[in-house]
Each structure stands twice: as C-alpha cells, then as structure tokens.
Design a protein around this motif. Sequence first.
Motif, PDB file in Angstrom:
ATOM      1  N   VAL A  21       2.593  12.028 -87.115  1.00 47.56           N
ATOM      2  CA  VAL A  21       2.837  13.163 -88.179  1.00 47.56           C
ATOM      3  C   VAL A  21       2.247  14.401 -87.588  1.00 47.56           C
ATOM      4  CG1 VAL A  21       1.972  14.757 -90.294  1.00 47.56           C
ATOM      5  CG2 VAL A  21       3.625  11.584 -90.102  1.00 47.56           C
ATOM      6  N   ASN A  22       0.530  14.012 -87.089  1.00 49.70           N
ATOM      7  CA  ASN A  22      -0.150  15.038 -86.553  1.00 49.70           C
ATOM      8  C   ASN A  22       0.874  15.595 -85.491  1.00 49.70           C
ATOM      9  OD1 ASN A  22      -1.733  14.715 -88.786  1.00 49.70           O
ATOM     10  ND2 ASN A  22      -3.179  13.474 -88.073  1.00 49.70           N
ATOM     11  N   ASP A  23       0.888  14.845 -84.563  1.00 52.03           N
ATOM     12  CA  ASP A  23       1.238  15.105 -82.727  1.00 52.03           C
ATOM     13  C   ASP A  23       2.663  16.657 -83.219  1.00 52.03           C
ATOM     14  OD1 ASP A  23      -0.229  13.553 -81.989  1.00 52.03           O
ATOM     15  OD2 ASP A  23       1.197  12.642 -81.914  1.00 52.03           O
ATOM     16  N   LEU A  24       3.374  16.027 -84.288  1.00 56.63           N
ATOM     17  CA  LEU A  24       4.800  16.663 -84.725  1.00 56.63           C
ATOM     18  C   LEU A  24       4.282  17.783 -85.115  1.00 56.63           C
ATOM     19  CD1 LEU A  24       7.211  15.402 -86.617  1.00 56.63           C
ATOM     20  CD2 LEU A  24       6.923  16.843 -84.606  1.00 56.63           C
ATOM     21  N   ILE A  25       3.332  18.050 -86.157  1.00 55.37           N
ATOM     22  CA  ILE A  25       2.215  19.570 -86.644  1.00 55.37           C
ATOM     23  C   ILE A  25       1.593  20.171 -85.268  1.00 55.37           C
ATOM     24  CG2 ILE A  25       0.497  20.084 -88.200  1.00 55.37           C
ATOM     25  CD1 ILE A  25       0.585  17.635 -89.818  1.00 55.37           C
ATOM     26  N   GLY A  26       1.306  19.601 -84.678  1.00 49.41           N
ATOM     27  CA  GLY A  26       1.277  20.490 -83.357  1.00 49.41           C
ATOM     28  C   GLY A  26       2.397  20.764 -82.824  1.00 49.41           C
ATOM     29  N   LYS A  27       2.576  20.433 -82.284  1.00 49.91           N
ATOM     30  CA  LYS A  27       3.927  20.651 -81.126  1.00 49.91           C
ATOM     31  C   LYS A  27       4.368  21.606 -82.284  1.00 49.91           C
ATOM     32  CE  LYS A  27       4.929  16.596 -78.639  1.00 49.91           C
ATOM     33  NZ  LYS A  27       6.159  15.504 -78.715  1.00 49.91           N
ATOM     34  N   CYS A  43       9.956  23.426 -96.924  1.00 50.45           N
ATOM     35  CA  CYS A  43      11.417  22.305 -96.341  1.00 50.45           C
ATOM     36  C   CYS A  43      11.128  20.488 -96.772  1.00 50.45           C
ATOM     37  CB  CYS A  43      11.542  22.377 -94.758  1.00 50.45           C
ATOM     38  SG  CYS A  43      11.952  23.959 -94.400  1.00 50.45           S
ATOM     39  N   PRO A  44      12.550  20.193 -98.303  1.00 52.82           N
ATOM     40  CA  PRO A  44      11.891  19.285 -98.431  1.00 52.82           C
ATOM     41  C   PRO A  44      12.673  18.029 -97.785  1.00 52.82           C
ATOM     42  CG  PRO A  44      12.994  20.340-100.267  1.00 52.82           C
ATOM     43  CD  PRO A  44      13.206  21.182 -98.589  1.00 52.82           C
ATOM     44  N   ILE A  45      11.337  17.019 -97.300  1.00 49.46           N
ATOM     45  CA  ILE A  45      12.290  16.325 -96.206  1.00 49.46           C
ATOM     46  C   ILE A  45      12.505  14.613 -96.875  1.00 49.46           C
ATOM     47  CG2 ILE A  45      11.191  14.279 -94.173  1.00 49.46           C
ATOM     48  CD1 ILE A  45       9.207  16.379 -94.259  1.00 49.46           C
ATOM     49  N   PRO A  46      13.590  14.115 -96.284  1.00 39.22           N
ATOM     50  CA  PRO A  46      14.931  14.264 -95.683  1.00 39.22           C
ATOM     51  C   PRO A  46      15.227  15.370 -96.760  1.00 39.22           C
ATOM     52  CG  PRO A  46      15.271  13.094 -96.674  1.00 39.22           C
ATOM     53  CD  PRO A  46      13.714  13.205 -97.367  1.00 39.22           C
ATOM     54  N   VAL A  47      16.385  16.695 -95.943  1.00 36.96           N
ATOM     55  CA  VAL A  47      16.934  18.031 -97.275  1.00 36.96           C
ATOM     56  C   VAL A  47      17.395  16.831 -98.331  1.00 36.96           C
ATOM     57  CG1 VAL A  47      18.791  19.587 -97.739  1.00 36.96           C
ATOM     58  CG2 VAL A  47      17.980  18.863 -95.289  1.00 36.96           C
ATOM     59  N   GLN A  75      12.416  25.169 -90.476  1.00 35.78           N
ATOM     60  CA  GLN A  75      13.540  23.609 -90.750  1.00 35.78           C
ATOM     61  C   GLN A  75      13.833  22.702 -89.532  1.00 35.78           C
ATOM     62  OE1 GLN A  75      16.519  26.626 -92.312  1.00 35.78           O
ATOM     63  NE2 GLN A  75      16.932  25.224 -93.235  1.00 35.78           N
ATOM     64  N   ASN A  76      13.740  22.691 -89.065  1.00 39.56           N
ATOM     65  CA  ASN A  76      13.999  22.527 -87.785  1.00 39.56           C
ATOM     66  C   ASN A  76      12.779  21.019 -87.375  1.00 39.56           C
ATOM     67  OD1 ASN A  76      16.216  23.373 -86.371  1.00 39.56           O
ATOM     68  ND2 ASN A  76      15.707  23.898 -84.747  1.00 39.56           N
ATOM     69  N   TYR A  77      11.806  21.171 -87.573  1.00 40.69           N
ATOM     70  CA  TYR A  77      10.608  20.577 -87.643  1.00 40.69           C
ATOM     71  C   TYR A  77      10.988  19.229 -89.297  1.00 40.69           C
ATOM     72  CZ  TYR A  77       8.104  21.545 -83.293  1.00 40.69           C
ATOM     73  OH  TYR A  77       7.985  21.781 -82.110  1.00 40.69           O
ATOM     74  N   ALA A  78      11.284  19.899 -90.149  1.00 41.95           N
ATOM     75  CA  ALA A  78      11.307  19.370 -91.707  1.00 41.95           C
ATOM     76  C   ALA A  78      12.135  18.319 -91.030  1.00 41.95           C
ATOM     77  CB  ALA A  78      12.090  20.142 -92.294  1.00 41.95           C
ATOM     78  N   GLN A  79      13.159  18.389 -89.912  1.00 41.26           N
ATOM     79  CA  GLN A  79      14.157  17.344 -89.680  1.00 41.26           C
ATOM     80  C   GLN A  79      13.707  16.026 -89.303  1.00 41.26           C
ATOM     81  OE1 GLN A  79      17.452  19.432 -88.313  1.00 41.26           O
ATOM     82  NE2 GLN A  79      18.206  19.882 -90.006  1.00 41.26           N
ATOM     83  N   LYS A  80      12.736  16.816 -88.063  1.00 37.28           N
ATOM     84  CA  LYS A  80      12.001  15.822 -87.334  1.00 37.28           C
ATOM     85  C   LYS A  80      10.543  14.824 -88.246  1.00 37.28           C
ATOM     86  CE  LYS A  80      12.293  19.149 -83.308  1.00 37.28           C
ATOM     87  NZ  LYS A  80      11.670  19.556 -82.393  1.00 37.28           N
ATOM     88  N   PHE A  81      10.442  15.278 -88.984  1.00 36.75           N
ATOM     89  CA  PHE A  81       9.737  14.033 -89.691  1.00 36.75           C
ATOM     90  C   PHE A  81      10.004  13.954 -91.066  1.00 36.75           C
ATOM     91  CE2 PHE A  81       7.000  17.785 -88.941  1.00 36.75           C
ATOM     92  CZ  PHE A  81       5.364  17.598 -88.510  1.00 36.75           C
ATOM     93  N   SER A  82      11.442  13.491 -90.571  1.00 34.50           N
ATOM     94  CA  SER A  82      11.941  12.336 -91.792  1.00 34.50           C
ATOM     95  C   SER A  82      11.988  11.061 -91.126  1.00 34.50           C
ATOM     96  CB  SER A  82      13.362  12.702 -91.573  1.00 34.50           C
ATOM     97  OG  SER A  82      14.286  14.020 -92.456  1.00 34.50           O
ATOM     98  N   GLY A  83      11.791  10.614 -89.962  1.00 34.77           N
ATOM     99  CA  GLY A  83      11.620   9.916 -89.125  1.00 34.77           C
ATOM    100  C   GLY A  83      10.631   9.074 -89.813  1.00 34.77           C
ATOM    101  N   PHE A  84       9.371   9.872 -89.716  1.00 34.95           N
ATOM    102  CA  PHE A  84       7.871   9.668 -90.490  1.00 34.95           C
ATOM    103  C   PHE A  84       7.339   9.598 -91.672  1.00 34.95           C
ATOM    104  CE2 PHE A  84       7.644  11.971 -86.367  1.00 34.95           C
ATOM    105  CZ  PHE A  84       7.387  10.759 -85.684  1.00 34.95           C
ATOM    106  N   ILE A  85       8.370  10.384 -92.989  1.00 37.04           N
ATOM    107  CA  ILE A  85       7.543  10.282 -93.994  1.00 37.04           C
ATOM    108  C   ILE A  85       8.695   9.269 -95.374  1.00 37.04           C
ATOM    109  CG2 ILE A  85       8.579  11.621 -96.708  1.00 37.04           C
ATOM    110  CD1 ILE A  85       6.058  12.667 -94.429  1.00 37.04           C
TER     111      ILE A  85
END
Length: 133
Positions: free
Chosen positions: A4-10, A95-99, A123-133
């Motif tokens: 999650v922190n890696d994705l935030i950094g990206k 952005c709600p996760i998932p949509v 919005q693109n990153y919200a989709q990427k976070f779906s796998g971690f939430i």
Amino acid sequence: MSDVNDLIGKLLEEDSNVYAVAVVDQNGNLISQTENWDISNDLNQINELIRIKLELGQKGMTSIQIQGVKYMVVENTEERKIATNVQGQGHLILCPIPVGGNGGLITYINPAVGPRDALLTVQNYAQKFSGFI
C-alpha cells in the motif's frame, strides 16, 4: 502494508498535483496516510461520503471538513467524489475501492490546479489498490 505504501509513493511520483494521500479499508479503518496529512479525526465524515449510494435525484452530502478546512462536494458518483475549497485551499478526490465499495483512496490535490487535472491518475490508482483493500 508495504505494498500500500509503495503504491502511495508511486502515485505521488506519477502526479505532482497529488499533495497528500490516505487509504481507508472496507471497514472504514485508516490503513495508511502520507506524513504531511492527518485525516484520522475526520474518518467518520470520509466514511460517510464514501459509503453514500445516491439514488437518482438525491443530493447527498454537500460539504466535508478535513483538518479544519471545509470543502464543497461538487461531484458524487459511484466512481469518485470530488470536493473543492471555495477559498482556494485545495481539492479532494475520494475514489471508493473497489468502485462502489466501502474502502477508499483519499487524495488532497494542489490548490493551483483543478481537481480534474489529477482525476484520471487518482482513479487509475484506486483500481490498483483494490487488490490490497
């Protein structure tokens, strides 16, 4: 959590208009946030905004306050919630996760630009976070 922190950094690297980021899980718990932002005292409002499912014609929440700054909700859809401070103190994109879900990616956007300048990236990153939430 490091994913999650890696994705935030990206996300912060990819879009310089995203100034701060927080991630809330499906139960409304804050799982991560950038050091320059503390939304922990505002989670009830954030969770309410993320979870509201508007029916046609419903208005929903008209404003939200984060860290003492009031933002007017200007867009509230299943994919995103956009709020802006009318005094020029910045914008929020949630952005709600998932949509349509109960988790969320919450971002604070550069006051000097419009929120739509960062919308697609967020919005693109919200989709990427779906796998971690």
